[in-house]
Design a protein around this motif. Structure first.
Motif, mmCIF file in Angstrom:
data_model
loop_
_atom_site.group_PDB
_atom_site.id
_atom_site.type_symbol
_atom_site.label_atom_id
_atom_site.label_comp_id
_atom_site.label_asym_id
_atom_site.label_seq_id
_atom_site.Cartn_x
_atom_site.Cartn_y
_atom_site.Cartn_z
ATOM 1 N N ALA A 141 4.110 -3.944 6.448
ATOM 2 C CA ALA A 141 3.375 -2.727 6.068
ATOM 3 C C ALA A 141 2.011 -3.182 5.566
ATOM 4 O O ALA A 141 1.563 -2.813 4.485
ATOM 5 C CB ALA A 141 4.142 -1.960 4.993
ATOM 6 N N GLY A 144 0.847 -1.202 0.000
ATOM 7 C CA GLY A 144 0.000 0.000 0.000
ATOM 8 C C GLY A 144 0.878 1.246 0.000
ATOM 9 O O GLY A 144 2.090 1.171 -0.223
ATOM 10 N N LEU A 177 -1.351 9.013 5.458
ATOM 11 C CA LEU A 177 -0.358 9.448 4.468
ATOM 12 C C LEU A 177 0.698 10.363 5.086
ATOM 13 O O LEU A 177 1.885 10.284 4.747
ATOM 14 C CB LEU A 177 -1.072 10.137 3.306
ATOM 15 N N CYS A 230 6.233 -6.886 -1.503
ATOM 16 C CA CYS A 230 5.327 -7.974 -1.898
ATOM 17 C C CYS A 230 3.889 -7.570 -1.634
ATOM 18 O O CYS A 230 3.528 -7.284 -0.485
ATOM 19 C CB CYS A 230 5.617 -9.236 -1.089
ATOM 20 N N SER A 260 -5.181 -1.378 -3.144
ATOM 21 C CA SER A 260 -5.827 -1.395 -1.819
ATOM 22 C C SER A 260 -6.803 -0.224 -1.711
ATOM 23 O O SER A 260 -7.823 -0.321 -1.034
ATOM 24 C CB SER A 260 -4.809 -1.410 -0.674
ATOM 25 N N LEU A 290 1.610 -14.377 9.986
ATOM 26 C CA LEU A 290 2.690 -14.653 9.032
ATOM 27 C C LEU A 290 3.926 -15.264 9.686
ATOM 28 O O LEU A 290 4.668 -15.995 9.034
ATOM 29 C CB LEU A 290 3.108 -13.359 8.321
ATOM 30 N N ARG A 347 -0.208 -8.634 -2.405
ATOM 31 C CA ARG A 347 -1.025 -9.716 -2.964
ATOM 32 C C ARG A 347 -1.969 -9.219 -4.063
ATOM 33 O O ARG A 347 -2.328 -9.977 -4.951
ATOM 34 C CB ARG A 347 -1.780 -10.447 -1.866
ATOM 35 N N VAL A 398 2.616 -13.063 0.645
ATOM 36 C CA VAL A 398 3.575 -13.606 1.611
ATOM 37 C C VAL A 398 2.840 -14.641 2.436
ATOM 38 O O VAL A 398 1.809 -14.348 3.049
ATOM 39 C CB VAL A 398 4.152 -12.488 2.500
HETATM 40 C C1 LIG Z 1 -12.463 3.732 4.396
HETATM 41 C C2 LIG Z 1 -11.102 4.229 4.696
HETATM 42 C C3 LIG Z 1 -10.772 5.560 4.473
HETATM 43 C C4 LIG Z 1 -9.507 6.048 4.767
HETATM 44 N N1 LIG Z 1 -9.177 7.355 4.502
HETATM 45 C C5 LIG Z 1 -7.901 7.801 4.714
HETATM 46 C C6 LIG Z 1 -7.488 9.121 4.363
HETATM 47 O O1 LIG Z 1 -8.252 9.929 3.922
HETATM 48 N N2 LIG Z 1 -6.209 9.483 4.557
HETATM 49 C C7 LIG Z 1 -5.299 8.610 5.050
HETATM 50 O O2 LIG Z 1 -4.147 8.974 5.171
HETATM 51 N N3 LIG Z 1 -5.672 7.363 5.411
HETATM 52 C C8 LIG Z 1 -6.935 6.948 5.263
HETATM 53 N N4 LIG Z 1 -7.313 5.675 5.624
HETATM 54 C C9 LIG Z 1 -6.412 4.858 6.331
HETATM 55 C C10 LIG Z 1 -5.778 3.989 5.268
HETATM 56 O O3 LIG Z 1 -6.064 2.651 5.522
HETATM 57 C C11 LIG Z 1 -4.384 4.164 5.251
HETATM 58 O O4 LIG Z 1 -3.965 5.485 5.167
HETATM 59 C C12 LIG Z 1 -3.710 3.425 4.119
HETATM 60 O O5 LIG Z 1 -4.464 2.525 3.396
HETATM 61 C C13 LIG Z 1 -2.629 2.767 4.825
HETATM 62 O O6 LIG Z 1 -1.702 2.367 3.918
HETATM 63 P P1 LIG Z 1 -0.827 1.148 4.263
HETATM 64 O O7 LIG Z 1 0.145 1.007 3.150
HETATM 65 O O8 LIG Z 1 -0.273 1.262 5.630
HETATM 66 O O9 LIG Z 1 -1.842 -0.065 4.293
HETATM 67 P P2 LIG Z 1 -2.861 -0.630 3.165
HETATM 68 O O10 LIG Z 1 -3.207 0.374 2.141
HETATM 69 O O11 LIG Z 1 -3.963 -1.288 3.917
HETATM 70 O O12 LIG Z 1 -1.968 -1.716 2.471
HETATM 71 C C14 LIG Z 1 -1.635 -2.942 3.059
HETATM 72 C C15 LIG Z 1 -1.471 -3.933 1.944
HETATM 73 O O13 LIG Z 1 -0.960 -5.139 2.459
HETATM 74 C C16 LIG Z 1 -1.399 -6.163 1.606
HETATM 75 N N5 LIG Z 1 -1.186 -7.429 2.282
HETATM 76 C C17 LIG Z 1 -1.685 -7.829 3.481
HETATM 77 N N6 LIG Z 1 -1.237 -9.067 3.762
HETATM 78 C C18 LIG Z 1 -0.429 -9.443 2.754
HETATM 79 C C19 LIG Z 1 0.327 -10.631 2.492
HETATM 80 N N7 LIG Z 1 0.359 -11.659 3.337
HETATM 81 N N8 LIG Z 1 1.045 -10.676 1.359
HETATM 82 C C20 LIG Z 1 1.056 -9.636 0.496
HETATM 83 N N9 LIG Z 1 0.338 -8.510 0.693
HETATM 84 C C21 LIG Z 1 -0.386 -8.411 1.817
HETATM 85 C C22 LIG Z 1 -2.843 -5.815 1.349
HETATM 86 O O14 LIG Z 1 -3.325 -6.396 0.173
HETATM 87 C C23 LIG Z 1 -2.774 -4.289 1.249
HETATM 88 O O15 LIG Z 1 -2.718 -3.833 -0.081
HETATM 89 C C24 LIG Z 1 -8.571 5.180 5.328
HETATM 90 C C25 LIG Z 1 -8.903 3.837 5.563
HETATM 91 C C26 LIG Z 1 -10.160 3.355 5.246
HETATM 92 C C27 LIG Z 1 -10.501 1.924 5.524
#
Ligand SMILES: Cc1cc2nc3c(=O)[nH]c(=O)nc-3n(C[C@H](O)[C@H](O)[C@H](O)COP(=O)(O)OP(=O)(O)OC[C@H]3O[C@@H](n4cnc5c(N)ncnc54)[C@H](O)[C@@H]3O)c2cc1C
Length: 591
Positions: free
Chosen positions: A286, A166, A556, A186, A195, A507, A188, A253
C-alpha cells in the motif's frame, strides 16, 4: 409479481438446477456481470451470455447461491428497472444492483459483504467491553492492547503485513482489525497522516468530503468540503488510534521474499533503527500510486545553481517571494504549486509539454459527482455505501459512455473559461474519447487538473506559460528545445509518479514485479493505458500472479470501497475458506 421478482426467481431456479446456459440466457447479448469476490474470489467483469455461462460453469458448484431477493422496491426510468438485491452463497452474504431492460439483465453487480461465521462484531453483536463481576486476574482493555503491541511481530507472527501506512493501509487495517486478522502496518514516516503532512503546504483535498469518508467513521457534518492536508493528516492519526491499529511508524520495509514451501513471507524491516524480521502469510503493498517520484534526467541538472526538487519534495512558497520559479509540468501538482508561489509573490512560469484536461472544481462537484456524493445525494437517501455500489455497478467497458455527456455539459457550461485558457495558449484536452477526468484517472492516474483557482492565474497571464520539452539547465536558467530561455532561481519537477509494481521490484525482486506486471489501468488502449482490454483495474485489490501478494490504494473513495473486498479475501484465506479464483488476470505489460 414484479419484473425483478420474476427475473430473480427464474435466475434462482436456473442456478439451483445447475442450468448455467439457462441462467446466462436471462442476460442481454450486450450485458455485464461484475462480481466483487462473491462468485469469483476475484474482482471480475464478464460480458454477454457466453462469458457469463463460462463463469458460472466454473464457480457455481462452490458458490451455491440462494435466497435472491430485492431489498427495496425497484425503480424504473427510461426503460431500465434498477433493483437493490441481496443473496447468500455457501460461504457468505452478498448484495448488489440489478438493471433490467425489457425483462432481461443488462448489468448485474454481485458483491460479497460478509463471511458466514466470521461476521464483524457490530450492531447487536458489538463487543460488550466490560466483564461484570469480580476477577482478581482482570486484564483491562489498555493492558490487553499493550500486550498485543508487545507480542505482535515479536513472539506472535502477524497474518498480514501492510507496507506503507497512508490512508489506504489505514482503512484496510481497520477492516482487518474488525475481522480479527492480526495485521502490522509498516510506515517509514513517524506518524499516521505524515504522507499528507509532507506534501506542499497549500494542498487541500481535490475531492469533496462526501467522497472521502473512511470505513466505519464518517467525517462530522461540519467537516469542510475540501479538507486541508494537515487536517486530513490529523484525522488519519486519530482514526489509527481509535480503530486500534498496530501501526508501526518510523518503520521502513527493506526487503521481502516469499517462501513457497512455508507459504509465508520474510519481511525485513527497520523499526526506529532496530532490524526486525516479520513472517506474515500475506503481504500487501500500500505504498501509494503517488509516492514514487518520476524525476526526469535533464542535461545540466548538476550545474544549475538554484533550488530544484520534485513536486513531492516542494516545501511551499515562503522562501521564493520575488524569485524566478519555473515549474515543469501542467497537471494537478504543477497548478497547485504555481498558484501558491504566485500568492507568495514569486515570478512563476509553468512549462507545458503536452495537453492537460482541466475541470473546474465546482462544475465537477455538481455535474460529475453531485448525484452520488453531495449533500443533496445524502438528503435523497444515497448513503456513501449505496453511492459506492452504484458507482461499482457501472461496467468499466461502457463507463466512458456515461461520462462523455457529463463532460460535454461541463465544456458548455464553462466555455468562456476554456476559451480564455486557449487564448493564452494553454493546450486542453478532454481525454482521448472526450470522457474526461475520472476515466483518465482510472486509465492512467494522471493528465488533469481540478481547477481551484490556478487556471484563472494562467488565463490572466499571472502564471506565465511556456511550451515544449526542456532541453537543458544552465547555471541560472531552463532552456527549452525551441530555444526559449527561462531564468530560474527554483525549478520544480511536477512530473508525476511511477507505477506501483516498481515497489515490488524495489522491495521484493524484478522477477516478482514482472510476474505481477503493470499495476493500474484498464487496458483501454489510450495513452499510458495500453490494450488489450482487462475489464478491471490491473492488479488492484485482487489476487495477483504472485501468491499472497496484493496491491491496495487509490483515492479515498476507492480505498474505502475496495478495502472491504480485499479484507474479506485475506480473512477467508486466514480461516481456510476455499477461495478458488476465477479469471486470474493475464500479464500483458511489465510496467
Ligand atoms: C498533490 C496530491 C493531491 C492529491 N489529492 C487527492 C485527493 O484530493 N483525494 C484523493 O483521494 N487522493 C488524492 N491524491 C492521491 C493520493 O496520493 C492518494 O489518495 C493517497 O495519498 C493514497 O494513499 P495511499 O495510502 O494509497 O498512499 P500514500 O498516502 O502515498 O502512502 C504510501 C505510504 O507508503 C510509505 N512507504 C513507501 N515505501 C515504504 C517502505 N519501504 N517502508 C515503509 N513505508 C513505505 C510512504 O512513506 C507513504 O506514507 C493526491 C495526491 C497528490 C500527490
Amino acid at each position: 409479481m414484479s419484473d425483478v421478482d420474476q427475473w430473480l426467481s427464474e435466475f434462482d431456479t436456473a442456478l439451483r438446477a445447475n442450468d448455467t446456459a439457462g441462467a446466462a440466457a436471462l442476460f442481454h447479448e450486450e450485458s455485464f456481470w461484475r462480481d466483487l469476490v462473491a462468485f469469483t474470489w476475484n474482482l471480475k467483469t464478464v460480458e454477454g451470455p457466453s462469458e457469463i455461462e463460462a463463469m458460472l460453469d466454473a464457480t457455481l458448484e462452490h458458490t451455491q447461491p440462494t435466497n435472491w431477493h430485492t431489498t427495496e422496491p425497484p425503480d424504473t426510468a427510461d426503460g431500465i428497472t434498477t433493483a437493490w438485491i441481496a443473496f447468500e452463497t455457501a460461504t457468505g452474504r452478498g448484495n448488489g444492483l440489478l438493471r433490467l431492460r425489457d425483462g432481461k439483465a443488462w448489468t448485474l453487480l454481485t458483491a460479497l459483504y460478509e463471511l458466514k461465521g466470521h461476521e464483524e462484531p457490530k450492531g447487536t453483536h458489538r463487543p460488550k467491553g466490560v466483564i461484570h463481576g469480580a476477577d482478581p486476574d482482570r486484564v483491562t482493555w489498555l493492558e490487553d492492547r499493550q500486550r498485543e503491541a508487545e507480542e505482535l511481530g515479536y513472539s506472535v507472527d502477524p497474518e498480514v503485513v501492510i507496507v506503507g501506512g497512508g490512508q489506504g493501509a489505514i482503512g484496510l487495517g481497520a477492516r482487518l482489525r474488525q475481522l480479527g486478522v492480526p495485521t502490522i502496518i509498516c510506515e517509514r514516516n513517524e506518524r499516521p497522516g505524515d504522507s499528507w503532512r509532507r506534501r506542499y503546504k497549500s494542498l487541500c483535498l481535490h475531492d469533496p468530503v462526501w467522497y472521502d469518508h473512511l470505513p466505519y467513521i464518517k467525517f462530522p457534518e461540519n467537516w469542510p468540503v475540501f479538507s486541508p492536508k494537515d487536517k486530513i493528516g490529523d484525522w488519519l492519526e486519530m482514526y489509527t488510534r481509535v480503530m486500534e491499529l498496530n501501526y508501526w511508524g518510523s518503520t521502513t520495509v527493506r526487503s521481502a521474499s516469499y517462501d513457497p514451501d512455508e507459504a509465508r513471507w520474510t519481511v525485513q524491516v527497520e523499526r526506529a533503527g532496530q532490524a526486525i524480521t516479520l513472517r506474515p502469510r500475506q503481504l500487501v503493498l500500500a505504498t501509494g500510486m503517488s509516492s514514487q517520484p518520476n524525476l526526469p534526467v535533464i542535461d545540466g541538472m548538476d550545474v544549475f545553481k538554484g533550488d530544484q526538487h520534485h513536486s513531492s519534495k516542494h516545501p511551499g512558497p515562503d522562501a521564493y517571494a520575488g524569485r524566478k520559479c519555473v515549474v515543469i509540468g501542467s497537471n494537478n501538482s504543477a497548478h497547485d504549486i504555481c498558484a501558491a508561489l504566485w500568492e507568495a509573490g514569486a515570478d512563476v512560469t509553468m512549462v507545458q509539454r503536452s495537453s492537460t484536461h482541466i475541470v473546474r472544481s465546482n462544475t465537477l462537484m455538481e455535474i460529475g459527482l453531485g448525484a452520488l456524493y453531495s449533500e443533496e445525494a445524502v438528503a435523497a437517501g444515497v448513503t456513501t455505501e449505496k453511492a459506492d455500489l452504484i458507482f461499482a455497478s457501472l461496467p468499466y467497458r461502457i463507463l466512458h459512455e456515461f461520462q462523455i455527456p457529463l463532460y460535454d455539459q461541463m465544456r458548455e457550461r464553462d466555455k468562456d473559461f476554456y476559451d480564455r485558457l486557449e487564448a493564452v495558449g494553454f493546450q486542453l484536452d478532454w481525454g482521448e474519447d472526450g470522457s474526461g477526468l475520472f476515466m483518465k484517472y482510472l486509465r492512467r492516474g494522471s493528465g488533469y487538473y481540478i481547477d481551484v483557482g490556478a487556471s484563472e492565474l494562467v488565463a490572466d497571464g499571472k502564471i506565465k506559460l511556456a511550451h515544449g520539452k526542456v532541453a537543458r539547465l544552465t547555471e541560472h536558467a531552463v532552456e527549452l528545445e525551441d530555444g526559449t530561455t527561462l531564468e530560474a532561481d527554483l525549478v520544480v519537477y511536477a512530473t508525476g509518479y511511477n507505477s506501483m509494481n516498481g515497489w515490488a521490484a524495489e522491495l521484493i525482486s524484478q522477477d516478482v514485479a514482472d510476474t505481477v506486471g503493470k499495476v493500474w489501468g484498464l487496458g483501454s488502449d489510450t495513452t499510458k493505458d495500453p490494450g488489450p482490454w482487462e475489464g478491471e483495474q490491473r492488479n488492484m485489490w485482487k489476487p495477483t500472479r504472485q501468491d499472497q501478494l496484493w496491491f491496495h490504494g487509490g483515492n479515498l473513495h476507492q480505498s474505502r470501497h475496495y478495502s472491504l473486498y480485499l479484507a474479506l479475501q485475506l480473512k477467508a484465506r486466514m480461516e481456510g475458506v476455499e477461495t478458488p479464483v476465477y479469471g486470474l488476470q493475464e500479464v500483458h505489460h511489465l510496467a
